[in-house]
Design a protein around this motif. Structure first.
Motif, PDB file in Angstrom:
ATOM      1  N   UNK A  34       0.808  -1.218   0.000  1.00  0.00           N
ATOM      2  CA  UNK A  34       0.000   0.000   0.000  1.00  0.00           C
ATOM      3  C   UNK A  34       0.841   1.268   0.000  1.00  0.00           C
ATOM      4  N   UNK A  35       2.159   1.104  -0.156  1.00  0.00           N
ATOM      5  CA  UNK A  35       3.042   2.278  -0.154  1.00  0.00           C
ATOM      6  C   UNK A  35       2.896   3.066  -1.443  1.00  0.00           C
ATOM      7  N   UNK A  36       3.291   4.331  -1.375  1.00  0.00           N
ATOM      8  CA  UNK A  36       3.273   5.160  -2.588  1.00  0.00           C
ATOM      9  C   UNK A  36       4.225   4.559  -3.616  1.00  0.00           C
ATOM     10  N   UNK A  37       3.804   4.484  -4.871  1.00  0.00           N
ATOM     11  CA  UNK A  37       4.659   3.877  -5.890  1.00  0.00           C
ATOM     12  C   UNK A  37       5.882   4.729  -6.198  1.00  0.00           C
ATOM     13  N   UNK A  38       6.935   4.077  -6.654  1.00  0.00           N
ATOM     14  CA  UNK A  38       8.129   4.760  -7.150  1.00  0.00           C
ATOM     15  C   UNK A  38       7.934   4.965  -8.649  1.00  0.00           C
ATOM     16  N   UNK A  39       7.636   6.212  -9.031  1.00  0.00           N
ATOM     17  CA  UNK A  39       7.322   6.523 -10.435  1.00  0.00           C
ATOM     18  C   UNK A  39       8.517   7.118 -11.162  1.00  0.00           C
ATOM     19  N   UNK A  40       9.691   7.003 -10.571  1.00  0.00           N
ATOM     20  CA  UNK A  40      10.841   7.764 -11.072  1.00  0.00           C
ATOM     21  C   UNK A  40      11.263   7.378 -12.489  1.00  0.00           C
ATOM     22  N   UNK A  41      10.846   6.202 -12.958  1.00  0.00           N
ATOM     23  CA  UNK A  41      11.252   5.778 -14.288  1.00  0.00           C
ATOM     24  C   UNK A  41      10.282   6.132 -15.402  1.00  0.00           C
ATOM     25  N   UNK A  42       9.130   6.657 -15.083  1.00  0.00           N
ATOM     26  CA  UNK A  42       8.157   6.994 -16.124  1.00  0.00           C
ATOM     27  C   UNK A  42       8.738   8.084 -17.020  1.00  0.00           C
ATOM     28  N   UNK A  43       8.767   7.854 -18.347  1.00  0.00           N
ATOM     29  CA  UNK A  43       9.472   8.770 -19.244  1.00  0.00           C
ATOM     30  C   UNK A  43       8.782  10.098 -19.473  1.00  0.00           C
ATOM     31  N   UNK A  44       7.478  10.169 -19.293  1.00  0.00           N
ATOM     32  CA  UNK A  44       6.769  11.440 -19.479  1.00  0.00           C
ATOM     33  C   UNK A  44       5.438  11.363 -18.755  1.00  0.00           C
ATOM     34  N   UNK A  45       4.751  12.503 -18.678  1.00  0.00           N
ATOM     35  CA  UNK A  45       3.463  12.512 -17.974  1.00  0.00           C
ATOM     36  C   UNK A  45       2.367  11.843 -18.800  1.00  0.00           C
TER      37      UNK A  45
END
Lengths: 111, 116
Positions: free
Chosen positions: B52-63
């Motif tokens: 249930x932790x906040x996801x790690x979105x650091x790899x998403x290339x764009x919005x």
């Protein structure tokens, strides 16, 4: 930023020969993984290496880890055609949840 | 037991359309990852979910890229206004919680996305 480099990227070898694939990583890592991928297929886990000096063997493949040198090796003994595939190493940075993959080594074993 | 299941296996879409890719992880695996593999390349990390932790979105290339995971199980990766450079194989992987014991990632067969 953790970077992972594999070499060679392409390897053509004859059946019965031995060879080693090298995997270097740039910063501290607390897990090192080796995966195999056949054409058009997904990745299959081969080995997980957790500590310095770890060595694991399965059939003709043996993986080792030297955390001081930031180096893992995948040694192939007496290669057979069935080992032809792309082999990836991946490192998990200490304190990170990401696995960073190398570009893969495409191995072709020629009868 | 069932492995990681992804659908569709192939998706062809026109540039500018939105697509949704689905991943059903191995039962009991609380960690879920999305990676992207372009032709002849290694794997590029996109996003990581753990319980249930906040996801790690650091790899998403764009919005244009987003992902959600409902009920700690199934995940959907959405790409809005697709571009040709989005063409790749999108791989989902799951593992046991929190990297304990060095559990490997188990990968699905991927969704091959082609943007025309």
């Amino acid at each position: 930023e953790l970077k992972v480099e594999q070499n060679p990227l392409f390897l053509s070898m004859q059946e019965g020969k031995n060879y080693t694939i090298y995997c270097n990583y740039s910063t501290t890592s607390d897990r090192l993984y080796w995966y195999r991928q056949d054409p058009g297929k997904s990745l299959e886990s081969l080995f997980v290496l957790l500590s310095n000096g770890a060595v694991k063997q399965e059939g003709r493949l043996m993986a080792s880890l030297d955390t001081k040198a930031r180096l893992s090796t995948l040694h192939i003994t007496a290669a057979v055609h069935d080992l032809s595939a792309t082999y990836f190493c991946a490192a998990k940075g200490a304190g990170s949840y990401q696995l960073t993959f190398g570009k893969g080594t495409k191995l072709s074993v020629i009868p | 037991g069932a492995g990681v299941s992804q659908s569709p296996s192939n998706k062809v879409t026109e540039k500018g359309k939105d697509v949704e890719l689905r991943c059903d992880p191995i039962s009991g695996h609380t960690a879920l990852y999305w990676y992207r593999q372009s032709l002849g390349q290694g794997l590029e990390f996109l996003i990581y979910f753990q319980g249930n932790s906040a996801p790690d979105k650091s790899g998403l290339p764009s919005d244009r890229f987003s992902a959600e995971r409902t009920g700690g199980s199934v995940s959907t990766l959405t790409i809005q206004r697709t571009q040709q450079e989005d063409s790749a194989v999108y791989l989902c992987a799951s593992s046991l919680a929190g990297w304990t014991g060095g559990s490997p990632l188990h990968f699905g067969n991927g969704t091959r996305l082609t943007v025309t």
